[in-house]
Design a protein around this motif. Structure first.
Motif, PDB file in Angstrom:
ATOM      1  N   VAL A 370      53.635  40.329  35.582  1.00 42.77           N
ATOM      2  CA  VAL A 370      52.380  40.181  34.879  1.00 42.77           C
ATOM      3  C   VAL A 370      52.385  38.886  34.204  1.00 42.77           C
ATOM      4  O   VAL A 370      51.332  38.264  34.025  1.00 42.77           O
ATOM      5  N   PRO A 375      47.115  40.347  36.756  1.00 46.39           N
ATOM      6  CA  PRO A 375      45.835  40.511  37.744  1.00 46.39           C
ATOM      7  C   PRO A 375      44.587  40.211  37.370  1.00 46.39           C
ATOM      8  O   PRO A 375      44.175  40.046  36.276  1.00 46.39           O
ATOM      9  N   ARG A 376      43.574  40.043  38.259  1.00 46.43           N
ATOM     10  CA  ARG A 376      42.290  39.664  38.184  1.00 46.43           C
ATOM     11  C   ARG A 376      41.559  40.707  37.348  1.00 46.43           C
ATOM     12  O   ARG A 376      41.734  41.951  37.463  1.00 46.43           O
ATOM     13  N   SER A 378      38.681  43.080  36.223  1.00 47.53           N
ATOM     14  CA  SER A 378      37.846  44.044  37.270  1.00 47.53           C
ATOM     15  C   SER A 378      36.724  44.439  36.282  1.00 47.53           C
ATOM     16  O   SER A 378      36.912  45.323  35.449  1.00 47.53           O
ATOM     17  N   ARG A 382      40.537  43.752  32.436  1.00 41.41           N
ATOM     18  CA  ARG A 382      41.746  43.666  33.081  1.00 41.41           C
ATOM     19  C   ARG A 382      42.602  44.585  32.903  1.00 41.41           C
ATOM     20  O   ARG A 382      42.891  45.286  32.309  1.00 41.41           O
ATOM     21  N   VAL A 408      43.076  46.857  40.556  1.00 43.68           N
ATOM     22  CA  VAL A 408      44.103  46.091  41.166  1.00 43.68           C
ATOM     23  C   VAL A 408      43.824  45.838  42.625  1.00 43.68           C
ATOM     24  O   VAL A 408      43.644  46.827  43.503  1.00 43.68           O
ATOM     25  N   THR A 409      43.819  44.595  43.086  1.00 44.05           N
ATOM     26  CA  THR A 409      43.496  44.179  44.417  1.00 44.05           C
ATOM     27  C   THR A 409      44.544  44.432  45.480  1.00 44.05           C
ATOM     28  O   THR A 409      45.952  44.285  45.105  1.00 44.05           O
ATOM     29  N   TYR A 412      47.309  41.713  44.987  1.00 45.79           N
ATOM     30  CA  TYR A 412      48.249  41.521  43.922  1.00 45.79           C
ATOM     31  C   TYR A 412      49.261  42.678  44.142  1.00 45.79           C
ATOM     32  O   TYR A 412      50.459  42.470  43.770  1.00 45.79           O
ATOM     33  N   LYS A 413      49.034  43.787  44.730  1.00 47.75           N
ATOM     34  CA  LYS A 413      49.869  44.694  45.182  1.00 47.75           C
ATOM     35  C   LYS A 413      51.039  44.014  46.202  1.00 47.75           C
ATOM     36  O   LYS A 413      52.091  44.330  46.013  1.00 47.75           O
ATOM     37  N   TYR A 415      51.800  41.059  46.199  1.00 48.43           N
ATOM     38  CA  TYR A 415      52.692  40.138  45.222  1.00 48.43           C
ATOM     39  C   TYR A 415      53.711  40.853  44.449  1.00 48.43           C
ATOM     40  O   TYR A 415      54.917  40.321  44.191  1.00 48.43           O
TER      41      TYR A 415
END
Length: 447
Positions: A370, A375-376, A378, A382, A408-409, A412-413, A415
């Motif tokens: 992190v 993460p982006r 939302s 965040r 969480v996209t 990102y998962k 990643y």
């Protein structure tokens, strides 16, 4: 292994509707006219703690000798051969027909466990309306309504009861498997599965023949190497040519599914002379869905030139990109080339699938990930990732706790998966990440 249930009957009796009900899906197309289903269709379902496989078939005409109906009959015979129990469906409203008698005669001769089910029986009870079906000589008639779900659970319980193993037998089987790595060798027909196992064993233990479909049932062979015990599962079985249906498919789908489900590691063989086909991609997808550790091996590597080799490698990179975590080998089972390194990858994949992931280390890796890349946002907030722990093995499951994690996209998962995979050397096994958001204690309170 999962029990297999085949749905059989004449056209338009509701087989596909019942299939959708048993699998809780809409995978089978349903319409109010006969002959819609032609090929066998496989699905999976669950009743309580018991899993099962269902096979939907087309309208069965045992005496058909030409055209599309002959092909449909062949597909149905293959489904019946693969099944542990057959559910013979008749139409309660249309009544008994000559075709029902033909199917019943065929099933009686086979001697397999069979349930007689009268579909479209909503509002009917056991009595005069169903009495004529006793003529078929297949025992009691179970009234169901696939469209409305009436009687379906009772029918399914009856089907599974006929196949239930004593609890003691299941416990003994589990005890015998302690310390044994179950290795399934999967792939398309004639790719060299039996040849590879024979090469490992140093004897012609399995029939290997240059004809697709030689092996039919899943055969398990015990094997020990360097003190490690294995159970080698060939996703096929032994039948003489005269015993194999003329309509035999490239391989027995249901046996492959069962072998993959019961294995710890799957060795997926690919034919270098044909490259990665749709069938290879389907098997690979099921391995990933089942969460099994996997090793990729391209067989018959000695039979292709440099140009073909480049094409095979390119097709693996594109069509099997979702198995990037698996180790890849190029072998020749017949000439015993490249065989030894397979064992190292197999053991390594099993170790990765059963590795313990300590909570402090997982949480530290999560915070580092992190910090390196948050993460982006939302909406206005965040997602906050607070800590992680292991939620299961084979495949490893990492459970991440925090708040607002629904934002969480998928990227990102992936990643996070890459960070965890690299830190714990999880080569050869899928890794699943579950996100759990903390409940807001003020959500139910007014302002």
């Amino acid at each position: 292994m999962k029990p297999v249930i085949a749905l059989v009957g004449r056209p338009n009796v509701g087989k596909s509707t019942l299939f959708n009900r048993l699998t809780k899906s809409r995978d089978a197309i349903v319409a109010d006219f006969a002959g819609l289903t032609r090929d066998r269709h496989y699905g999976q379902g669950r009743l309580g703690r018991r899993d099962y496989i269902v096979i939907d078939t087309g309208g069965f005409e045992p005496s058909a000798d030409s055209g599309i109906y002959k092909e449909m009959a062949r597909q149905t015979r293959q489904a019946v051969a693969e099944a542990d129990v057959v559910v013979f469906i008749v139409d309660a409203r249309a009544g008994l027909s000559a075709q029902d008698h033909d199917i019943a005669d065929y099933l009686r001769r086979l001697g397999k466990p069979c349930l007689l089910v009268a579909n479209k029986a909503e509002g009917m009870k056991d009595g005069t309306q169903l009495a004529e079906f006793f003529e078929l000589g297949l025992g009691p008639v179970l009234p169901v309504s696939a469209a409305h779900g009436q009687g379906v659970q009772h029918m399914l319980e009856q089907a599974l009861e006929t196949l239930a193993l004593p609890a003691a037998a299941e416990e003994d089987a589990d005890a015998d498997d302690q310390g044994v790595i179950r290795l399934a060798v999967a792939g398309r027909p004639n790719v060299g599965k039996s040849t590879l196992i024979n090469t490992w064993l140093g004897e012609e233990r399995l029939v290997a023949f240059d004809q697709p479909g030689t092996t039919r049932d899943a055969i398990t062979v015990p094997f020990e190497r360097n003190g490690q015990r294995f159970a080698l599962i060939d996703t096929a079985g032994l039948r003489r040519k005269g015993k194999v249906f003329e309509s035999v498919e490239k391989f027995s789908v249901v046996k492959t599914l069962q072998a993959i489900e019961s294995a710890h590691v799957v060795l997926l063989l690919i034919d270098a002379t044909e490259g990665v086909t749709d069938q290879d991609a389907h098997i690979a997808g099921f391995i990933l869905e089942a969460g099994r550790a996997v090793v990729l091996a391209v067989n018959k590597w000695d039979a292709v030139d440099a140009y073909q080799r480049e094409g095979v490698q390119r097709s693996i990179e594109t069509r099997l990109a979702f198995l990037k975590f698996a180790e890849l080998h190029f072998i020749s089972a017949e000439k015993r080339q490249g065989i030894a390194p397979l064992w190292r990858s197999i053991v390594r994949a099993h170790q990765a699938a059963t590795r313990k992931l300590p909570t402090p280390q997982l949480t530290r890796l999560l915070h580092e990930a992190v910090q390196f890349q948050a993460p982006r946002r939302s909406g206005m907030y965040r997602p906050k990732l607070r800590y992680a722990h292991q939620g299961g093995m084979n495949p490893p499951v990492v459970v991440v706790h925090g708040s607002g994690l629904e934002g969480v996209t998928a990227a990102y998962k992936r990643y996070l998966e890459g960070r965890f995979r690299k830190a714990f050397d999880l080569t050869g096994t899928p890794l699943r990440i579950e996100l759990r958001s903390a409940r807001n204690p003020y959500a139910d309170k007014g302002a």
